[in-house]
Scaffold this motif. Structure first.
Motif, PDB file in Angstrom:
ATOM      1  N   MET A   1       0.844  -1.200   0.000  1.00  0.00           N
ATOM      2  CA  MET A   1       0.000   0.000   0.000  1.00  0.00           C
ATOM      3  C   MET A   1       0.880   1.251   0.000  1.00  0.00           C
ATOM      4  O   MET A   1       1.808   1.347   0.796  1.00  0.00           O
ATOM      5  CB  MET A   1      -0.904   0.008   1.248  1.00  0.00           C
ATOM      6  N   PRO A   2       0.587   2.225  -0.893  1.00  0.00           N
ATOM      7  CA  PRO A   2       1.371   3.467  -0.894  1.00  0.00           C
ATOM      8  C   PRO A   2       1.320   4.173   0.466  1.00  0.00           C
ATOM      9  O   PRO A   2       0.320   4.081   1.192  1.00  0.00           O
ATOM     10  CB  PRO A   2       0.678   4.312  -1.976  1.00  0.00           C
TER      11      PRO A   2
ATOM     12  N   TRP B   1       0.984   7.295   1.174  1.00  0.00           N
ATOM     13  CA  TRP B   1      -0.048   8.324   1.308  1.00  0.00           C
ATOM     14  C   TRP B   1      -1.397   7.713   1.652  1.00  0.00           C
ATOM     15  O   TRP B   1      -2.186   8.303   2.393  1.00  0.00           O
ATOM     16  CB  TRP B   1      -0.138   9.184   0.044  1.00  0.00           C
ATOM     17  N   LYS B   2      -1.670   6.496   1.141  1.00  0.00           N
ATOM     18  CA  LYS B   2      -2.937   5.826   1.462  1.00  0.00           C
ATOM     19  C   LYS B   2      -2.957   5.381   2.919  1.00  0.00           C
ATOM     20  O   LYS B   2      -3.975   5.502   3.608  1.00  0.00           O
ATOM     21  CB  LYS B   2      -3.155   4.621   0.544  1.00  0.00           C
ATOM     22  N   ARG B   3      -1.824   4.839   3.386  1.00  0.00           N
ATOM     23  CA  ARG B   3      -1.762   4.403   4.786  1.00  0.00           C
ATOM     24  C   ARG B   3      -1.904   5.596   5.721  1.00  0.00           C
ATOM     25  O   ARG B   3      -2.620   5.529   6.727  1.00  0.00           O
ATOM     26  CB  ARG B   3      -0.438   3.679   5.038  1.00  0.00           C
ATOM     27  N   ASN B   4      -1.230   6.684   5.393  1.00  0.00           N
ATOM     28  CA  ASN B   4      -1.379   7.904   6.190  1.00  0.00           C
ATOM     29  C   ASN B   4      -2.825   8.382   6.204  1.00  0.00           C
ATOM     30  O   ASN B   4      -3.346   8.814   7.241  1.00  0.00           O
ATOM     31  CB  ASN B   4      -0.486   9.019   5.629  1.00  0.00           C
ATOM     32  N   LEU B   5      -3.484   8.294   5.040  1.00  0.00           N
ATOM     33  CA  LEU B   5      -4.863   8.756   4.921  1.00  0.00           C
ATOM     34  C   LEU B   5      -5.798   7.936   5.802  1.00  0.00           C
ATOM     35  O   LEU B   5      -6.673   8.488   6.488  1.00  0.00           O
ATOM     36  CB  LEU B   5      -5.309   8.687   3.459  1.00  0.00           C
ATOM     37  N   ILE B   6      -5.630   6.624   5.809  1.00  0.00           N
ATOM     38  CA  ILE B   6      -6.492   5.749   6.611  1.00  0.00           C
ATOM     39  C   ILE B   6      -6.345   6.064   8.106  1.00  0.00           C
ATOM     40  O   ILE B   6      -7.331   6.216   8.834  1.00  0.00           O
ATOM     41  CB  ILE B   6      -6.171   4.270   6.329  1.00  0.00           C
ATOM     42  N   VAL B   7      -5.086   6.156   8.559  1.00  0.00           N
ATOM     43  CA  VAL B   7      -4.838   6.420   9.979  1.00  0.00           C
ATOM     44  C   VAL B   7      -5.356   7.805  10.366  1.00  0.00           C
ATOM     45  O   VAL B   7      -6.002   7.981  11.412  1.00  0.00           O
ATOM     46  CB  VAL B   7      -3.334   6.295  10.301  1.00  0.00           C
ATOM     47  N   CYS B   8      -5.084   8.803   9.511  1.00  0.00           N
ATOM     48  CA  CYS B   8      -5.526  10.166   9.807  1.00  0.00           C
ATOM     49  C   CYS B   8      -7.050  10.268   9.774  1.00  0.00           C
ATOM     50  O   CYS B   8      -7.626  11.022  10.570  1.00  0.00           O
ATOM     51  CB  CYS B   8      -4.910  11.149   8.812  1.00  0.00           C
ATOM     52  N   TRP B   9      -7.683   9.538   8.866  1.00  0.00           N
ATOM     53  CA  TRP B   9      -9.149   9.594   8.796  1.00  0.00           C
ATOM     54  C   TRP B   9      -9.748   9.103  10.118  1.00  0.00           C
ATOM     55  O   TRP B   9     -10.636   9.750  10.675  1.00  0.00           O
ATOM     56  CB  TRP B   9      -9.670   8.727   7.647  1.00  0.00           C
ATOM     57  N   PHE B  10      -9.260   7.977  10.600  1.00  0.00           N
ATOM     58  CA  PHE B  10      -9.782   7.435  11.863  1.00  0.00           C
ATOM     59  C   PHE B  10      -9.547   8.419  13.008  1.00  0.00           C
ATOM     60  O   PHE B  10     -10.460   8.722  13.786  1.00  0.00           O
ATOM     61  CB  PHE B  10      -9.126   6.090  12.177  1.00  0.00           C
ATOM     62  N   GLY B  11      -8.321   8.931  13.104  1.00  0.00           N
ATOM     63  CA  GLY B  11      -8.008   9.859  14.193  1.00  0.00           C
ATOM     64  C   GLY B  11      -8.807  11.137  14.104  1.00  0.00           C
ATOM     65  O   GLY B  11      -9.275  11.659  15.122  1.00  0.00           O
ATOM     66  N   MET B  12      -8.979  11.658  12.903  1.00  0.00           N
ATOM     67  CA  MET B  12      -9.710  12.908  12.723  1.00  0.00           C
ATOM     68  C   MET B  12     -11.196  12.720  13.028  1.00  0.00           C
ATOM     69  O   MET B  12     -11.839  13.596  13.611  1.00  0.00           O
ATOM     70  CB  MET B  12      -9.536  13.393  11.279  1.00  0.00           C
TER      71      MET B  12
ATOM     72  N   LEU C   1       2.661   4.213  15.144  1.00  0.00           N
ATOM     73  CA  LEU C   1       3.164   3.022  14.471  1.00  0.00           C
ATOM     74  C   LEU C   1       3.132   3.122  12.948  1.00  0.00           C
ATOM     75  O   LEU C   1       4.025   2.604  12.261  1.00  0.00           O
ATOM     76  CB  LEU C   1       2.355   1.795  14.912  1.00  0.00           C
ATOM     77  N   PHE C   2       2.125   3.767  12.390  1.00  0.00           N
ATOM     78  CA  PHE C   2       1.880   3.627  10.951  1.00  0.00           C
ATOM     79  C   PHE C   2       2.011   4.912  10.126  1.00  0.00           C
ATOM     80  O   PHE C   2       2.178   4.834   8.912  1.00  0.00           O
ATOM     81  CB  PHE C   2       0.481   3.034  10.718  1.00  0.00           C
ATOM     82  N   VAL C   3       1.911   6.075  10.729  1.00  0.00           N
ATOM     83  CA  VAL C   3       2.027   7.303   9.946  1.00  0.00           C
ATOM     84  C   VAL C   3       3.499   7.578   9.637  1.00  0.00           C
ATOM     85  O   VAL C   3       4.346   7.551  10.528  1.00  0.00           O
ATOM     86  CB  VAL C   3       1.405   8.507  10.694  1.00  0.00           C
TER      87      VAL C   3
END
Length: 400
Positions: A1-2, A4-15, A183-185
């Protein structure tokens, strides 16, 4: 997974969790204040307004400060600070012994906020140009949906698990966000200037001041429009319903319909802004959003209102990601945290202003006036956007 996609998933949940943490207290606040020993109805109302509004006002003040810190020290560090701090503070609200401790923690929550602006800056700077609109569109659904659905989630948690557990559960979710962020961002951050610049000098480095100011105002007006109906929703639903024992549920569904629609539409509209231009999406979204407020004043039952609120969410979903995409295009990377911090300030002021303005308009001019005046604000904003953003951006594109 790119990345930017992993960052997006983690940030979406946190936001999303962060936005829920800001708004979920609305329906349980009066009950919790009564539980803490305040039984006078007038005092409960006053303390509820103070506790709810204090967080958003202070968030508006501190978001640019944390945005500057994100530019200086990195966006991931600000995500960790905000998620850990909010998790601890919200969890501690379940242990308070009186209303003053609760208000104090709500004030502290407003001070340590900044998760949303750091998320937006991180995604804007770490996502390639081809996917920026989609990524920012998807991310915007987290904040909008969390804010709009938060009150319904708070009410559900209170009925299912009890008053104090609302805070424990929300705090635990934010701690999970802290761990997943750690862990993931991934962030590739290079600090450009070690010197702390005064705000005036930072503003002088913003290349497109007129576009930036118009974007801030548009963000404020949209957020205000979404929240003008909050203080009157339950009363309005009561007027539309005869002998219903589910007023609270229907009110929550009507208010949250916009948030659900935003989750569905924002990624698609984000892609459209990449394809057709952010200025077109912003202009037409403002026009249609303004027009959709008018028929809400003439509905005959709650289901008609829910449908119109859902359509409003589909349309308004294009505004926040398009504004963010525009700001990304016109703002240097080393200033994105600061600029998005001011954007979030405009949003927090819109939440507070909309909640206050809606109640005042209904009190002085009647329930329907809320929809007409809100519609007028959006359409006036659309005219301003046409001259300040739409025409200017089209001229630039035609010149290229």
């Amino acid at each position: 997974m790119p990345i930017w996609k992993r960052n997006l998933i983690v940030c979406w949940f946190g936001m999303f969790v962060s936005s829920v943490g800001m708004s979920q207290i609305a329906p349980v606040l009066p009950l919790y204040i009564k539980h803490l020993g305040v039984h006078n109805t007038a005092l409960i109302t006053q303390f509820s307004g103070l506790a709810f509004g204090a967080t958003f006002i202070l968030s508006a003040v501190f978001s640019p400060i944390w945005g500057r810190a994100a530019d200086k020290y990195g966006r991931k560090l600000m995500l960790l600070r905000a998620s850990l701090g909010m998790g601890i503070v919200i969890g501690c609200m379940g242990f308070v012994q009186n209303v003053y401790e609760l208000i104090g923690l709500r004030v502290l929550q407003g001070v340590i906020t900044g998760y949303s602006s750091a998320c937006t800056a991180l995604i804007a700077t770490q996502t390639d140009k081809e996917h920026a609109g989609f990524a920012l569109g998807t991310l915007s659904t987290a904040s909008t949906a969390g804010s709009l659905i938060g009150p319904m989630i708070g009410g559900f948690l209170e009925e299912s698990f009890g008053l104090q557990n609302v805070f424990f559960i929300t705090g635990a979710l934010l701690m999970i966000s802290f761990i997943t962020t750690a862990l993931f961002v991934k962030e590739s951050f290079t600090r450009k200037d070690k010197k702390v610049l005064p705000m005036k000098e930072i503003w002088n480095q913003v290349p497109e001041k007129s576009l930036t100011i118009t974007s801030f105002v548009t963000f404020f007006v949209l957020t205000l429009a979404l929240y003008t109906i909050e203080p009157i929703m339950t009363v309005y639903i009561t007027q539309l319903t005869e002998n219903s024992s589910h007023i609270s549920l229907l009110s929550g569904m009507a208010f949250s319909a916009s948030g659900l629609a935003s989750i569905i539409a924002a990624p698609r509209l984000g892609k459209w802004s990449d394809r057709f231009g952010v200025q077109k999406v912003i202009l037409f979204a403002l026009i249609f959003a303004g027009l959709l407020f008018i028929p809400q004043a003439f509905v005959k039952n709650p289901w008609q209102l829910m449908m119109l609120r859902f359509l409003l969410g589909l349309v308004s979903a294009g505004l926040i990601p398009s504004v963010n995409t525009l700001l990304k295009k016109i703002t240097p990377d080393y200033l994105t945290g600061t600029v998005f911090g001011f954007t979030m300030s405009a949003g927090y002021l819109g939440v507070f202003g909309g909640s206050v303005l809606g109640g005042q308009m209904a009190a002085y001019y009647g329930m329907r006036s809320v929809f007409f005046i809100t519609s007028a604000l959006l359409l006036i904003n659309a005219v301003w956007v046409y001259f300040k953003i739409y025409k200017k951006m089209n001229l630039k594109e035609n010149a290229m």
